[in-house]
Design a protein around this motif. Structure first.
Motif, PDB file in Angstrom:
ATOM      1  N   PRO A   2       0.776  -1.197   0.152  1.00  0.00           N
ATOM      2  CA  PRO A   2      -0.106  -0.038   0.107  1.00  0.00           C
ATOM      3  C   PRO A   2       0.817   1.449   0.131  1.00  0.00           C
ATOM      4  O   PRO A   2       1.839   1.201   0.620  1.00  0.00           O
ATOM      5  N   VAL A   3       0.316   2.412  -0.546  1.00  0.00           N
ATOM      6  CA  VAL A   3       1.008   3.613  -0.700  1.00  0.00           C
ATOM      7  C   VAL A   3       1.502   4.013   0.783  1.00  0.00           C
ATOM      8  O   VAL A   3      -0.021   4.292   1.416  1.00  0.00           O
ATOM      9  N   GLY A   4       2.426   4.566   0.990  1.00  0.00           N
ATOM     10  CA  GLY A   4       2.943   4.966   2.461  1.00  0.00           C
ATOM     11  C   GLY A   4       3.558   3.979   3.452  1.00  0.00           C
ATOM     12  O   GLY A   4       4.014   4.342   4.362  1.00  0.00           O
ATOM     13  N   THR A   5       3.483   2.644   2.797  1.00  0.00           N
ATOM     14  CA  THR A   5       4.170   1.751   3.907  1.00  0.00           C
ATOM     15  C   THR A   5       5.463   1.968   3.930  1.00  0.00           C
ATOM     16  O   THR A   5       5.936   1.993   5.284  1.00  0.00           O
ATOM     17  N   GLY A   6       6.284   2.493   2.901  1.00  0.00           N
ATOM     18  CA  GLY A   6       7.693   2.712   3.066  1.00  0.00           C
ATOM     19  C   GLY A   6       7.826   3.660   3.968  1.00  0.00           C
ATOM     20  O   GLY A   6       8.768   3.981   4.773  1.00  0.00           O
ATOM     21  N   THR A   7       7.149   4.999   3.918  1.00  0.00           N
ATOM     22  CA  THR A   7       7.235   5.994   4.889  1.00  0.00           C
ATOM     23  C   THR A   7       7.018   5.496   6.341  1.00  0.00           C
ATOM     24  O   THR A   7       7.592   6.054   7.261  1.00  0.00           O
ATOM     25  N   ALA A   8       5.910   5.040   6.511  1.00  0.00           N
ATOM     26  CA  ALA A   8       5.593   4.315   7.851  1.00  0.00           C
ATOM     27  C   ALA A   8       6.836   3.618   8.533  1.00  0.00           C
ATOM     28  O   ALA A   8       6.903   3.808   9.614  1.00  0.00           O
ATOM     29  N   GLY A 112      12.590   7.144  -3.970  1.00  0.00           N
ATOM     30  CA  GLY A 112      11.803   5.778  -3.295  1.00  0.00           C
ATOM     31  C   GLY A 112      10.316   6.506  -3.188  1.00  0.00           C
ATOM     32  O   GLY A 112       9.137   5.521  -3.446  1.00  0.00           O
ATOM     33  N   CYS A 113       9.978   7.724  -2.951  1.00  0.00           N
ATOM     34  CA  CYS A 113       8.667   8.118  -2.701  1.00  0.00           C
ATOM     35  C   CYS A 113       7.853   8.069  -3.949  1.00  0.00           C
ATOM     36  O   CYS A 113       6.734   7.715  -4.138  1.00  0.00           O
ATOM     37  N   ILE A 114       8.416   8.454  -5.225  1.00  0.00           N
ATOM     38  CA  ILE A 114       8.049   8.611  -6.281  1.00  0.00           C
ATOM     39  C   ILE A 114       7.701   7.101  -6.767  1.00  0.00           C
ATOM     40  O   ILE A 114       6.515   6.720  -7.291  1.00  0.00           O
ATOM     41  N   LEU A 115       8.630   6.081  -6.663  1.00  0.00           N
ATOM     42  CA  LEU A 115       8.403   4.649  -6.980  1.00  0.00           C
ATOM     43  C   LEU A 115       7.240   4.063  -6.301  1.00  0.00           C
ATOM     44  O   LEU A 115       6.518   3.456  -6.847  1.00  0.00           O
ATOM     45  N   GLU A 116       7.151   4.487  -5.014  1.00  0.00           N
ATOM     46  CA  GLU A 116       6.088   3.923  -4.207  1.00  0.00           C
ATOM     47  C   GLU A 116       4.670   4.405  -4.679  1.00  0.00           C
ATOM     48  O   GLU A 116       3.634   3.630  -4.679  1.00  0.00           O
ATOM     49  N   SER A 122       7.618  -0.537  -2.717  1.00  0.00           N
ATOM     50  CA  SER A 122       8.421   0.089  -1.329  1.00  0.00           C
ATOM     51  C   SER A 122       9.743  -0.303  -0.970  1.00  0.00           C
ATOM     52  O   SER A 122      10.127  -0.034  -0.084  1.00  0.00           O
ATOM     53  N   SER A 123      10.175  -0.969  -2.028  1.00  0.00           N
ATOM     54  CA  SER A 123      11.382  -1.704  -1.709  1.00  0.00           C
ATOM     55  C   SER A 123      12.592  -0.530  -1.604  1.00  0.00           C
ATOM     56  O   SER A 123      13.390  -0.771  -0.477  1.00  0.00           O
ATOM     57  N   LEU A 124      12.902   0.372  -2.170  1.00  0.00           N
ATOM     58  CA  LEU A 124      13.975   1.418  -2.102  1.00  0.00           C
ATOM     59  C   LEU A 124      13.633   2.273  -0.696  1.00  0.00           C
ATOM     60  O   LEU A 124      14.597   2.458  -0.035  1.00  0.00           O
ATOM     61  N   LEU A 125      12.276   2.562  -0.311  1.00  0.00           N
ATOM     62  CA  LEU A 125      12.308   3.264   0.854  1.00  0.00           C
ATOM     63  C   LEU A 125      12.507   2.368   2.065  1.00  0.00           C
ATOM     64  O   LEU A 125      12.932   2.816   3.041  1.00  0.00           O
ATOM     65  N   ILE A 126      12.161   1.089   2.074  1.00  0.00           N
ATOM     66  CA  ILE A 126      12.268   0.044   2.963  1.00  0.00           C
ATOM     67  C   ILE A 126      13.878   0.045   3.276  1.00  0.00           C
ATOM     68  O   ILE A 126      14.333  -0.138   4.417  1.00  0.00           O
ATOM     69  N   SER A 127      14.651  -0.051   2.214  1.00  0.00           N
ATOM     70  CA  SER A 127      16.240   0.001   2.337  1.00  0.00           C
ATOM     71  C   SER A 127      16.656   0.853   2.961  1.00  0.00           C
ATOM     72  O   SER A 127      17.358   1.130   3.686  1.00  0.00           O
ATOM     73  N   LYS A 128      16.297   2.185   2.753  1.00  0.00           N
ATOM     74  CA  LYS A 128      16.546   3.441   3.085  1.00  0.00           C
ATOM     75  C   LYS A 128      15.997   3.406   4.548  1.00  0.00           C
ATOM     76  O   LYS A 128      16.851   3.855   5.427  1.00  0.00           O
ATOM     77  N   SER A 129      15.007   2.855   4.943  1.00  0.00           N
ATOM     78  CA  SER A 129      14.600   2.666   6.319  1.00  0.00           C
ATOM     79  C   SER A 129      15.598   2.098   7.360  1.00  0.00           C
ATOM     80  O   SER A 129      15.887   2.303   8.606  1.00  0.00           O
ATOM     81  N   PHE A 168       0.063  13.789  -8.390  1.00  0.00           N
ATOM     82  CA  PHE A 168       0.413  14.614  -9.751  1.00  0.00           C
ATOM     83  C   PHE A 168       1.872  14.189  -9.965  1.00  0.00           C
ATOM     84  O   PHE A 168       2.480  15.100 -10.612  1.00  0.00           O
ATOM     85  N   GLY A 169       2.051  13.012 -10.188  1.00  0.00           N
ATOM     86  CA  GLY A 169       3.386  12.496 -10.608  1.00  0.00           C
ATOM     87  C   GLY A 169       3.720  12.796 -12.132  1.00  0.00           C
ATOM     88  O   GLY A 169       4.978  13.085 -12.356  1.00  0.00           O
ATOM     89  N   ASP A 170       2.657  13.132 -12.831  1.00  0.00           N
ATOM     90  CA  ASP A 170       3.170  13.319 -14.353  1.00  0.00           C
ATOM     91  C   ASP A 170       3.440  14.962 -14.322  1.00  0.00           C
ATOM     92  O   ASP A 170       3.865  15.079 -15.446  1.00  0.00           O
ATOM     93  N   PHE A 171       3.346  15.663 -13.437  1.00  0.00           N
ATOM     94  CA  PHE A 171       3.506  16.903 -13.622  1.00  0.00           C
ATOM     95  C   PHE A 171       4.913  17.350 -12.725  1.00  0.00           C
ATOM     96  O   PHE A 171       5.285  18.470 -13.005  1.00  0.00           O
ATOM     97  N   LEU A 172       5.423  16.329 -12.246  1.00  0.00           N
ATOM     98  CA  LEU A 172       7.092  16.681 -11.631  1.00  0.00           C
ATOM     99  C   LEU A 172       7.989  16.768 -12.479  1.00  0.00           C
ATOM    100  O   LEU A 172       8.234  15.985 -13.564  1.00  0.00           O
ATOM    101  N   ASN A 173       8.540  17.976 -12.836  1.00  0.00           N
ATOM    102  CA  ASN A 173       9.506  18.238 -13.958  1.00  0.00           C
ATOM    103  C   ASN A 173      11.100  17.636 -13.622  1.00  0.00           C
ATOM    104  O   ASN A 173      11.409  17.989 -12.546  1.00  0.00           O
ATOM    105  N   PRO A 174      11.407  16.832 -14.288  1.00  0.00           N
ATOM    106  CA  PRO A 174      12.917  16.110 -14.000  1.00  0.00           C
ATOM    107  C   PRO A 174      13.910  17.154 -13.816  1.00  0.00           C
ATOM    108  O   PRO A 174      14.805  16.986 -12.819  1.00  0.00           O
ATOM    109  N   SER A 175      13.869  18.247 -14.587  1.00  0.00           N
ATOM    110  CA  SER A 175      14.808  19.438 -14.316  1.00  0.00           C
ATOM    111  C   SER A 175      14.755  20.057 -12.867  1.00  0.00           C
ATOM    112  O   SER A 175      15.653  20.355 -12.251  1.00  0.00           O
TER     113      SER A 175
END
Length: 217
Positions: A2-8, A112-116, A122-129, A168-175
């Motif tokens: 579920p979205v938010g698992t990594g942050t939790a 990690g947040c964007i991927l989740e 959530s794997s990247l955020l959990i590794s960071k955790s 709003f993921g589609d609106f995040l500008n890579p630059s």
């Protein structure tokens, strides 16, 4: 997941790690604690340098963001207000700022947040955790309760970025993300030196709005 698992998970592990550091840190010899914290400081500086080198920034835009964001931060006296809120405990504020920046600024946090949010991964955020939880033990053993307080900043900040990416993921500008990482690298370098006892006159929290502004412009 579920979205938010990594942050939790990140919030819980930093909270637990900080508690263990505060509760049992006295059993760690002072020279070992200081050596580990110095290692964290060096890693923070190296991570900041890596972010600067690894992200191509729009320098004129970065300069403008730094001027506007720093002016805003110093005008609002963000760090001074926080120090007043915690009874002028500069040690608490220093620990809070150091841990919050270390746990929140970096490619693992943003990606990690964007991927989740976009892929449910959530794997990247959990590794960071796991990394943050381990670091918080030693950081809190030397710097105290401010490190524990940073867990709530992690919860709010990563939750906000995850929600932003989800809706709003589609609106995040890579630059813009590159500019944010570039600025974040500079902030991390300053904080790394502050952990080592230098650049104490820099009000880091008053500069932090530049990182947030860069994400959106």
């Amino acid at each position: 997941m579920p979205v938010g698992t990594g942050t939790a998970v990140n919030f819980i592990l930093v909270l637990i790690g900080s508690y263990l550091g505060i509760r049992f840190g006295s059993f760690i010899p002072d020279r070992i604690r200081e050596a580990i914290v110095h290692s964290i400081a060096i890693f923070t500086i190296l991570l900041g340098i890596h972010l600067i080198i690894d992200h191509k920034a729009q320098m004129i835009k970065v300069f403008s963001i730094l001027i506007v964001g720093t002016f805003l931060g110093y005008t609002l006296k963000i760090q001074e207000r926080l120090e007043t809120l915690v009874s002028n405990s500069k040690n608490f504020v220093s620990a809070f700022l150091t841990a919050s920046a270390l746990f929140s600024i970096g490619p693992m946090t943003l990606m990690g947040c964007i991927l989740e949010a976009t892929k449910g991964d959530s794997s990247l955020l959990i590794s960071k955790s796991l990394m943050d939880g381990t670091t918080s033990v030693f950081l809190a053993s030397l710097m105290g309760k401010g490190v524990m307080a940073s867990s709530f900043f992690v919860l709010f900040y990563q939750g906000f970025i995850t929600a932003l990416a989800y809706f709003f993921g589609d609106f995040l500008n890579p630059s813009s993300l590159s500019n944010a990482m570039f600025i974040g690298g500079g902030i991390l370098i300053v904080i790394g030196f502050q952990i080592l006892g230098m650049l104490k006159e820099v009000r880091t929290l008053n500069i932090f709005p530049t990182f947030l502004i860069a994400i959106f412009v």
